[in-house]
Design an enzyme around this catalytic site. Structure first.
Site, PDB file in Angstrom:
ATOM      1  N   GLU A 128       4.395  -0.556   1.274  1.00 39.21           N
ATOM      2  CA  GLU A 128       4.537  -0.694  -0.181  1.00 39.21           C
ATOM      3  C   GLU A 128       4.436  -2.144  -0.659  1.00 39.21           C
ATOM      4  O   GLU A 128       4.268  -2.392  -1.844  1.00 39.21           O
ATOM      5  CB  GLU A 128       5.877  -0.122  -0.685  1.00 39.21           C
ATOM      6  CG  GLU A 128       6.108   1.336  -0.374  1.00 39.21           C
ATOM      7  CD  GLU A 128       7.445   1.841  -0.906  1.00 39.21           C
ATOM      8  OE1 GLU A 128       8.199   1.044  -1.539  1.00 39.21           O
ATOM      9  OE2 GLU A 128       7.753   3.027  -0.692  1.00 39.21           O
TER      10      GLU A 128
ATOM     11  N   GLU B 140       0.821  -1.217   0.000  1.00 39.63           N
ATOM     12  CA  GLU B 140       0.000   0.000   0.000  1.00 39.63           C
ATOM     13  C   GLU B 140       0.849   1.259   0.000  1.00 39.63           C
ATOM     14  O   GLU B 140       2.029   1.240   0.325  1.00 39.63           O
ATOM     15  CB  GLU B 140      -0.934   0.007   1.209  1.00 39.63           C
ATOM     16  CG  GLU B 140      -0.299  -0.377   2.546  1.00 39.63           C
ATOM     17  CD  GLU B 140       0.795   0.531   3.033  1.00 39.63           C
ATOM     18  OE1 GLU B 140       0.657   1.766   2.886  1.00 39.63           O
ATOM     19  OE2 GLU B 140       1.799   0.041   3.556  1.00 39.63           O
TER      20      GLU B 140
END
Length: 378
Positions: free
Chosen positions: A344, A187
């Site tokens: 991420e 994310e």
């Protein structure tokens, strides 16, 4: 987990027609362990690699050879209205800038996916500033121009949240159709650790002051302020939280990227694919998805223990509420403890090496009989 916050199978069918997630079977886990015990090594000597191998066998329903390649990391980005409350040291514009960095190949998740052999796609679930220019790596699944401020009311409507979940299901189904055998979730979103913290509190009964952390680097004063904003969000959305409806709760204090990630996790399980769950934010999406369908647990692999101080207590509370299953059937302890807190999908990209190793051990090691090695029986 509060067992009242969950769906029945009828609820699931009504909201997601055709969605089927089969619980991993104890007999498959036992059969896998019997095979692992017959390999040319002392029993249990490969530790958690054996647990992973047995789980991969059960996820596949006993299909051999085990395969987790090719793999796809889906890094989902979205903005949060609560960023306006000063909960992050970085401006909201950084979300959009990082999406472009992903597309240009310059972020940590790009490097680690290349190193680990995963493909990477970036999903725009709703970044402020409108749609991005088309890019081969970018998937446009926008739910809006960032969420509303959850400290003033629901972050999104329930219907928008359902749309995000369904988009995630479609992404997972599409990846399986393309031939991917393992999915990862990551994310990006300024202020999304605030949303993640609120979700943990709402779904697991934790207190904001106990689990709020620095996120992107907040100092102690900002962390205290952030905890207060989370408590405010829980208060103004109290009716939604009291509904015991996981979708309504996710809509109230979640985020666009969190809803899409929850859908990806559910979709991976429906395709009988392992799904790598990254750190603090992805685990919050996992908690929400697990409330929607507890059988997801058999397919989720927690990749790493985040350095965010709330991650450990949240996972401990989650495990304590998952009675009735075995440790092999559940997501268990995170695989890696590397003091990471970037997000991420970086932890998932690193943990993917371990899934490949587990599958290779199961598929390729010799048994005692095939190698002509005498098995110790005493």
């Amino acid at each position: 987990m509060d067992k009242k916050i969950s769906f029945t199978s009828a609820d699931l069918e009504a909201l997601f027609p055709g969605l089927r997630i089969e619980a991993v079977r104890r007999e498959d886990l036992d059969a896998a362990q019997a095979h692992l015990d017959n390999l040319t090594k002392p029993r249990g000597s490969l530790g958690r690699l054996e647990e992973l191998a047995a789980r991969l066998y059960a996820m596949s329903g006993g299909r051999l050879p085990l395969s987790v390649s090719p793999a796809l990391m889906l890094t989902v980005a979205g903005d949060h209205g609560v960023a306006a409350r000063g909960v992050s040291p970085f401006p909201q514009a950084v979300t959009r800038q990082m999406v472009m960095n992903f597309c240009n190949g310059g972020a940590a998740v790009n490097v680690l996916c290349r190193c680990g052999g995963l493909d990477l796609r970036v999903v725009d679930a709703g970044c402020v500033g409108g749609p991005f220019a088309p890019h081969p790596m970018l998937l446009d699944r926008r739910l809006g121009d960032g969420t509303a401020d959850m400290s003033r009311g629901p972050a999104m409507s329930r219907e928008t949240c359902l749309q995000g979940l369904r988009l995630g299901l479609e992404l997972a189904a599409g990846a399986a159709h393309e031939g991917y055998r393992c999915l990862g979730t990551g994310e990006m979103g300024i202020a999304n650790s605030t949303a993640g913290t609120a979700l943990y509190c709402a779904l697991l009964g934790l207190e904001p002051e106990d689990i709020t952390g620095p996120g992107a680097g907040s100092d102690p004063a900002m962390v205290r302020h952030k905890a207060g904003i989370v408590r405010e969000a829980l208060r103004v959305n109290a009716a939604a939280l009291a509904s015991a409806d996981p979708v309504t709760i996710l809509a109230a204090v979640g985020g666009f990227e969190i809803a899409v990630m929850s859908g990806i996790m559910l979709g991976a399980a429906a395709q009988r694919l392992p799904v790598l769950v990254d750190g603090f934010i992805c685990s919050a999406a996992y908690v929400a998805a697990l409330a929607i369908c507890p059988d997801l647990a058999g397919y989720a692999v927690l990749s790493h223990a985040s350095a965010e101080p709330g991650h450990g207590p949240a996972l401990a509370r989650l495990d304590s509420g998952m009675s009735g299953g075995t440790s092999e059937e559940m997501s268990g302890e995170p695989l890696l403890h590397l003091n990471m807190r970037l997000g991420e999908g970086t932890g998932g990209a690193l943990a993917y090496h371990l899934l490949r190793g587990a599958a290779a051990v199961y598929n390729d090691m010799a048994t005692f009989s095939s190698a002509g090695v005498e098995e110790r029986t005493a």
